[in-house]
Design a protein around this motif. Structure first.
Motif, PDB file in Angstrom:
ATOM      1  N   ARG A 173      57.518   8.434 110.693  1.00 41.28           N
ATOM      2  CA  ARG A 173      58.190   9.645 110.212  1.00 41.28           C
ATOM      3  C   ARG A 173      57.238  10.485 109.366  1.00 41.28           C
ATOM      4  NH1 ARG A 173      63.920  10.476 109.509  1.00 41.28           N
ATOM      5  NH2 ARG A 173      65.090   9.061 110.837  1.00 41.28           N
ATOM      6  N   ALA A 174      57.479  11.816 109.398  1.00 43.89           N
ATOM      7  CA  ALA A 174      56.769  12.732 108.499  1.00 43.89           C
ATOM      8  C   ALA A 174      57.803  13.260 107.505  1.00 43.89           C
ATOM      9  CB  ALA A 174      56.101  13.847 109.278  1.00 43.89           C
ATOM     10  N   GLU A 175      58.356  14.425 107.749  1.00 42.20           N
ATOM     11  CA  GLU A 175      59.442  14.980 106.962  1.00 42.20           C
ATOM     12  C   GLU A 175      59.060  15.145 105.498  1.00 42.20           C
ATOM     13  OE1 GLU A 175      63.232  13.476 108.304  1.00 42.20           O
ATOM     14  OE2 GLU A 175      62.303  12.651 110.080  1.00 42.20           O
ATOM     15  N   SER A 176      60.050  15.245 104.608  1.00 40.48           N
ATOM     16  CA  SER A 176      59.725  15.630 103.232  1.00 40.48           C
ATOM     17  C   SER A 176      58.966  14.537 102.491  1.00 40.48           C
ATOM     18  CB  SER A 176      61.009  15.978 102.470  1.00 40.48           C
ATOM     19  OG  SER A 176      61.823  14.832 102.303  1.00 40.48           O
ATOM     20  N   TRP A 177      59.263  13.301 102.783  1.00 44.25           N
ATOM     21  CA  TRP A 177      58.546  12.175 102.180  1.00 44.25           C
ATOM     22  C   TRP A 177      57.983  11.366 103.336  1.00 44.25           C
ATOM     23  CZ3 TRP A 177      60.360  10.310  96.884  1.00 44.25           C
ATOM     24  CH2 TRP A 177      59.390   9.486  96.296  1.00 44.25           C
ATOM     25  N   PRO A 178      56.730  11.603 103.714  1.00 38.93           N
ATOM     26  CA  PRO A 178      56.182  10.977 104.921  1.00 38.93           C
ATOM     27  C   PRO A 178      56.318   9.460 104.917  1.00 38.93           C
ATOM     28  CG  PRO A 178      54.716  12.684 104.151  1.00 38.93           C
ATOM     29  CD  PRO A 178      55.772  12.521 103.096  1.00 38.93           C
ATOM     30  N   HIS A 179      56.600   8.944 106.102  1.00 36.77           N
ATOM     31  CA  HIS A 179      56.704   7.507 106.376  1.00 36.77           C
ATOM     32  C   HIS A 179      57.970   6.884 105.788  1.00 36.77           C
ATOM     33  CE1 HIS A 179      52.582   8.115 107.537  1.00 36.77           C
ATOM     34  NE2 HIS A 179      52.190   8.290 106.292  1.00 36.77           N
ATOM     35  N   MET A 180      58.893   7.701 105.340  1.00 34.34           N
ATOM     36  CA  MET A 180      60.111   7.167 104.744  1.00 34.34           C
ATOM     37  C   MET A 180      61.337   7.726 105.440  1.00 34.34           C
ATOM     38  SD  MET A 180      59.356   5.073 102.317  1.00 34.34           S
ATOM     39  CE  MET A 180      60.966   4.943 101.528  1.00 34.34           C
ATOM     40  N   ASN A 181      62.337   6.863 105.583  1.00 35.35           N
ATOM     41  CA  ASN A 181      63.678   7.309 105.933  1.00 35.35           C
ATOM     42  C   ASN A 181      64.459   7.373 104.633  1.00 35.35           C
ATOM     43  OD1 ASN A 181      66.448   7.445 106.723  1.00 35.35           O
ATOM     44  ND2 ASN A 181      65.892   6.680 108.747  1.00 35.35           N
ATOM     45  N   ASN A 182      64.792   8.590 104.221  1.00 36.46           N
ATOM     46  CA  ASN A 182      65.392   8.825 102.899  1.00 36.46           C
ATOM     47  C   ASN A 182      66.915   8.770 102.893  1.00 36.46           C
ATOM     48  OD1 ASN A 182      62.756  11.022 102.443  1.00 36.46           O
ATOM     49  ND2 ASN A 182      63.105   9.332 101.058  1.00 36.46           N
ATOM     50  N   ASN A 192      52.942  15.517  97.281  1.00 38.17           N
ATOM     51  CA  ASN A 192      54.013  16.506  97.129  1.00 38.17           C
ATOM     52  C   ASN A 192      54.147  17.332  98.405  1.00 38.17           C
ATOM     53  OD1 ASN A 192      54.519  15.770  94.392  1.00 38.17           O
ATOM     54  ND2 ASN A 192      52.670  16.901  93.817  1.00 38.17           N
ATOM     55  N   ASP A 193      54.428  16.641  99.509  1.00 43.08           N
ATOM     56  CA  ASP A 193      54.478  17.310 100.804  1.00 43.08           C
ATOM     57  C   ASP A 193      55.425  18.499 100.856  1.00 43.08           C
ATOM     58  OD1 ASP A 193      53.069  15.418 103.192  1.00 43.08           O
ATOM     59  OD2 ASP A 193      53.504  14.427 101.300  1.00 43.08           O
ATOM     60  N   PRO A 194      56.614  18.453 100.225  1.00 41.44           N
ATOM     61  CA  PRO A 194      57.517  19.597 100.352  1.00 41.44           C
ATOM     62  C   PRO A 194      56.917  20.925  99.888  1.00 41.44           C
ATOM     63  CG  PRO A 194      58.738  17.708  99.584  1.00 41.44           C
ATOM     64  CD  PRO A 194      57.288  17.316  99.561  1.00 41.44           C
ATOM     65  N   ILE A 195      56.005  20.897  98.918  1.00 40.39           N
ATOM     66  CA  ILE A 195      55.381  22.145  98.464  1.00 40.39           C
ATOM     67  C   ILE A 195      54.544  22.763  99.586  1.00 40.39           C
ATOM     68  CG2 ILE A 195      53.723  23.133  96.822  1.00 40.39           C
ATOM     69  CD1 ILE A 195      56.499  22.296  95.697  1.00 40.39           C
ATOM     70  N   TYR A 196      53.911  21.908 100.374  1.00 39.63           N
ATOM     71  CA  TYR A 196      53.026  22.388 101.431  1.00 39.63           C
ATOM     72  C   TYR A 196      53.733  22.539 102.775  1.00 39.63           C
ATOM     73  CZ  TYR A 196      49.360  21.222  98.081  1.00 39.63           C
ATOM     74  OH  TYR A 196      48.561  21.158  96.965  1.00 39.63           O
ATOM     75  N   GLN A 197      54.932  21.994 102.911  1.00 44.27           N
ATOM     76  CA  GLN A 197      55.650  22.055 104.182  1.00 44.27           C
ATOM     77  C   GLN A 197      56.408  23.365 104.362  1.00 44.27           C
ATOM     78  OE1 GLN A 197      57.896  18.405 103.739  1.00 44.27           O
ATOM     79  NE2 GLN A 197      56.565  17.313 105.169  1.00 44.27           N
ATOM     80  N   THR A 198      56.479  24.192 103.295  1.00 49.60           N
ATOM     81  CA  THR A 198      57.084  25.519 103.421  1.00 49.60           C
ATOM     82  C   THR A 198      56.049  26.559 103.005  1.00 49.60           C
ATOM     83  OG1 THR A 198      57.967  25.485 101.161  1.00 49.60           O
ATOM     84  CG2 THR A 198      59.388  24.628 102.913  1.00 49.60           C
ATOM     85  N   GLN A 199      56.181  27.748 103.554  1.00 49.74           N
ATOM     86  CA  GLN A 199      55.233  28.813 103.208  1.00 49.74           C
ATOM     87  C   GLN A 199      55.826  30.161 103.564  1.00 49.74           C
ATOM     88  OE1 GLN A 199      52.533  28.939 107.316  1.00 49.74           O
ATOM     89  NE2 GLN A 199      51.738  27.827 105.560  1.00 49.74           N
ATOM     90  N   ARG A 200      55.211  31.198 103.004  1.00 49.22           N
ATOM     91  CA  ARG A 200      55.572  32.572 103.361  1.00 49.22           C
ATOM     92  C   ARG A 200      54.443  33.132 104.213  1.00 49.22           C
ATOM     93  NH1 ARG A 200      59.223  36.507 102.775  1.00 49.22           N
ATOM     94  NH2 ARG A 200      60.571  34.853 102.019  1.00 49.22           N
TER      95      ARG A 200
END
Length: 896
Positions: free
Chosen positions: A579-588, A776-784
């Motif tokens: 898994r990747a997603e907001s916390w990579p390698h985890m099922n949250n 801190n993947d969520p900071i980099y997983q979104t962008q403008r």
């Protein structure tokens, strides 16, 4: 009467204590050596260059590589060795080496000779080893060498699943020495004796024991099997006795059936009353005790029906609990027993009465805890997602089913044996091909064989096959007709459609399969404890959306009589390396974090299910928060705070000031709380009983809409671009605010649009790709995208500015994950972008893009210092050259 009880207790004590002299079971977990890699075992003595690592068991070699930035983890050989010292007197005994579990194929050598091998990573196995041991020179010892291999093998389930297949000897290992006459220890590593409780009712019950006695001696033996049933206080209820003649080197069956026991105390989750069955083998002539068997006995009866669900001891009961995976942060699946027991207690303390031991048999401590504390259990074998159409796969699957049942038979908590979770999720061959249809027939044929084996092994319990939500497919293949109960893993409102699709699906099952009981074996939504939203959306991974999800599902389960129950997916977050997603390698989806900290959903279920008085402040672990005031004149930021309680009314105070009392509804109530700048003490308590209470300490940072504010001068502000969620860093506990449009006198972006991943309609914004080089993947997983500027209207002074970038359009498309049902794997074109970044008109980054720092799916942060003067503030301009400009995050820190 008291004297009689005391004498009985003494006789029982003597009956039990004799055991320690006749049978020895000792763990050998300490002081092993380990090597990861390939070795030829015949070279172990000659190759002195092997770099052995000192370890203790339980052990896994995948504790850390499953969480790194590289896809994949080590799947291959691992070697263990240890010198053991055995008592010379053991040469007259039967000696066994017993493994509770090693993943997934194991070969064992003693003193250079192969002892045996085992296939399967989740059941116990043992070997008779006396012939391999040397007894003449005790100080020399005996060298055990164990090869474990967790490599992919087409013939061994599981083939593919949403969890990690850790390698290693990850459970306890024992040496067992017994007399030559003993209860069978080669019956698939079971106890050799199997207990059932036929004809249970409120007024009477019977006890039945069936087993095998093994005589490894060269002479005939006459023995007595004496069985006592003891109550909770070790008072004898009855004794059974059987005479057996044992031929040399043979095995002999025995069967014992008691007379009806009058008015038995029944086992239930509310009162898990346990008797003890204690059987001994006595030499008929000498009356010497040769072996002992002991197991808990719980008298209970239960049933599943298609219209009324589940009943226990004649009373209807809604089964509600959770699934449980066995891994733990920084331990992989190599847990001490106490942590397995604590997981069961988490379910019990939540008010749950049911656990699905998924997707494989787990440590013996799990079901032992269920028996003691009162949790009903379902256990299953690991055929997950697909099968292989080979004889070897079939034989391994059937063998695992037999091992699971025999090893876990003597647990009154177990009511269901299951197999083949979501077995049609990843079928082989093209969708409309003849091969696909043949494959479906082979799946059904294997399911029928597993069903037959399960009923043959244990006619006293139910069978289940858990399916994903493709009703028509499973029904047409016939998998809804084979088991006694159908399990459904349902994610309406998460992976597909809306919440209301849940009731539609359940009603359809009840209509099409009116005689088939059902359980919702999985339901859950990702809940990244670092992310919050005032406007939660499906698949945004926030705690807030997960709460909406769980509230809907619990209501549906409780309100529909024909639904026997449901188990949350999952009790705990767990590792799923792919898994990747907001916390990579985890099922949250866990309602408890990987390190076992409860989330809001846990407290919600506790408020709805628990009988003891509960008051819990929601999000109390979100201890650092921030918010932007609408006006500088405001003295507090108002934020909704949910309090979970089964009390009728709750009172809330903040910083000593009462916010009044509110009635609870369906387990909670929501207060609008004014948080001041700095520390805030929140107290919630039952209005009718102030001793039922909870506290939270929350630090709040208030930002004025104008960063020039003297009333609320800022030190640091962080903004996540293309995002509508708040994010809190795990390590530093710093908060990131969602983006906003720039308005004069304030801060915000100018131009562009929030990036949305192509080909994945589930994600409302951003991407689910793993971003390397950050926690801190969520900071980099979104962008403008296409951003023109970002402005801060700040007062004069010195500042530190950090820009955060990640290239999300990389051309590195991965295969769509099977469990993300709406996601489509499609070719992604590689981006090529070049742009300049200017700060207050001065060039900061020239020709910034994919030819230099902006590498695919890697975090980049660039920091600089700025001196602001003449009231100009800070303006960051993005000048497009090729492709679109981007910005993922921005941070401003005031130095002076």
């Amino acid at each position: 009467m008291m004297q009689r009880k005391f004498l009985l207790f003494l006789s029982v004590l003597c009956f039990l204590t004799g055991f320690s002299q006749e049978k020895i079971k000792q763990s050998i977990n300490s002081n092993w050596q380990f090597y990861k890699g390939k070795i030829n075992h015949t070279d172990l003595e000659t190759n002195k260059n092997i770099a052995w690592e000192e370890i203790n068991l339980p052990h896994s070699w995948n504790k850390f590589d499953v969480m790194d930035d590289q896809w994949g983890y080590y799947r291959g050989e691992g070697w263990y060795k240890k010198t053991i010292y055995v008592n010379p007197n053991w040469k007259n005994k039967s000696v066994y080496l017993y493994f509770e579990g090693a993943n997934q194929t194991t070969e064992v050598f003693i003193n250079g000779k192969k002892v045996g091998s085992h296939i399967g990573g989740y059941t116990a196995f043992s070997f008779p080893v006396k012939e391999f041991l040397q007894f003449e020179n005790p100080e020399k010892g005996n060298e055990i060498v164990v090869k474990v291999d967790n490599s992919y093998n087409e013939d061994i389930p599981p083939l593919d699943a949403d969890f990690t297949f850790y390698g290693g000897i990850y459970r306890d290992v024992y040496l067992i020495a017994s007399n030559e006459v003993h209860f069978d220890m080669t019956n698939r590593s079971s106890q050799g004796v199997f207990i059932t409780t036929p004809d249970v009712s409120l007024t009477s019950s019977k006890l039945k024991l069936k087993g095998i006695v093994e005589n490894n001696s060269k002479s005939e033996k006459e023995v007595i099997i004496s069985t006592k049933l003891l109550d909770k206080n070790n008072i004898e209820v009855f004794t059974l006795s059987s005479n057996l003649k044992l031929k040399p080197n043979s095995k002999t069956d025995f069967l014992q059936l008691s007379k009806p026991i009058q008015n038995p105390k029944l086992w239930s989750p509310e009162d898990p009353y346990l008797y003890k069955a204690v059987s001994v083998i006595l030499d008929k002539k000498t009356k010497k005790q040769l072996d002992l068997f002991a197991a808990p006995v719980g008298f209970r009866w239960f049933s599943f029906t298609a219209d009324k669900g589940f009943s226990l001891n004649g009373k209807p009961m809604k089964l509600i609990g959770a699934n449980r995976h066995q891994d733990y942060k920084d331990l992989a699946n190599a847990l001490p027993d106490v942590l397995a027991e604590k997981d069961m207690k988490l379910i019990k303390d939540m008010g749950g009465n049911f656990v699905r031991v998924a997707h494989y048999p787990q440590d013996p401590a799990v079901l032992e805890a269920c028996d003691r504390i009162g949790l009903l259990a379902m256990v299953e074998t690991p055929e997950v997602n697909r099968i292989t159409e080979t004889k070897a796969f079939e034989e391994n699957s059937i063998e695992m089913q037999r091992e699971m049942i025999r090893q876990n038979f003597n647990h009154p908590s177990v009511i269901v044996w299951a197999y083949m979770n979501e077995v049609l999720l990843r079928p082989r061959y093209d969708e409309k091909s003849a091969e696909r249809q043949t494959y479906y027939k082979n799946v059904a044929a294997l399911a029928q064989k597993l069903e037959n084996v399960t009923r043959e092994e244990d006619a006293s319990r139910y069978t289940m096959l858990p399916n994903h939500g493709a009703f028509d497919l499973y029904n047409s293949v016939g998998l809804t007709k084979i088991p006694m109960i159908v399990g459904w893993n349902l994610y309406h409102g998460w992976y597909n459609d809306t919440f209301s699709g849940l009731e539609t699906f359940l009603e359809n099952h009840h209509k099409v399969l009116p005689d088939k009981p059902m359980v919702i074996t999985e339901f859950g939504a990702d809940a990244d404890r670092r992310m919050r939203s005032d406007n939660p959306k499906k698949f945004d991974k926030t705690m807030d959306y997960a709460m909406l999800y769980h509230k809907h599902y619990l209501n549906a389960i409780e309100n529909l009589d024909y639904v026997a129950g449901g188990t949350i997916w999952n009790l705990v977050e767990f590792n799923s390396e792919g898994r990747a997603e907001s916390w990579p390698h985890m099922n949250n989806k866990g309602i408890v974090s990987w390190d076992r900290i409860p989330k809001d959903a846990y407290y919600f279920y506790q408020a709805r299910l628990s009988k003891k008085p509960i008051v819990s402040i929601g999000s109390k672990n979100w201890t650092n928060r921030s918010g932007v005031l609408s006006s500088e004149n405001e003295s507090a930021f108002y934020q909704d705070l949910e309090v979970f309680s089964n009390e009728n009314e709750v009172t809330l105070k903040i910083n000593g000031q009462s916010l009044g009392s509110q009635k609870t509804k369906e387990g909670s109530t929501i207060f609008k709380v004014p948080f001041k700048n700095g520390n805030n003490i929140v107290e919630a308590f039952s209005t009718s009983n102030e001793s039922v209470k909870d506290f939270a300490s929350i630090h709040f940072t208030l930002y004025a809409p104008n960063l020039n504010s003297e009333k609320y001068p800022f030190d640091n502000i962080r903004i996540s671009l293309g995002d509508q969620r708040q994010f809190t860093e795990e390590l530093t506990q710093q908060n990131w605010l969602p983006e906003q449009v720039y308005a004069k006198g304030s801060w915000g972006y100018v131009g562009g649009q929030a990036y949305k991943m192509r080909g994945n309609p589930q994600i409302p914004y951003g991407t689910n790709k793993l971003i390397k080089g950050t926690e801190n993947d969520p900071i980099y997983q979104t962008q403008r995208e296409g951003i023109e500027a970002f402005n801060f209207d700040v007062p004069d002074g010195k500042y530190e500015l950090t820009l955060y970038f990640a290239e999300l359009v990389s051309g590195n498309t991965r295969e769509a994950l099977a469990y993300n049902l709406a996601e489509k794997g499609q070719k992604e074109e590689k981006a090529f972008r070049v742009f300049d970044v200017l700060i207050n008109g001065q060039l900061f980054l020239e020709n910034f893009g994919n030819n230099n720092y902006l590498e695919p799916e890697k975090a980049v942060d660039l920091k600089t210092t700025i001196f602001v003067k003449d009231g100009k503030g800070i303006q960051v301009d993005f000048k497009q050259k090729t492709g679109k400009t981007i910005l993922n995050g921005i941070e401003l820190k005031r130095i002076f």
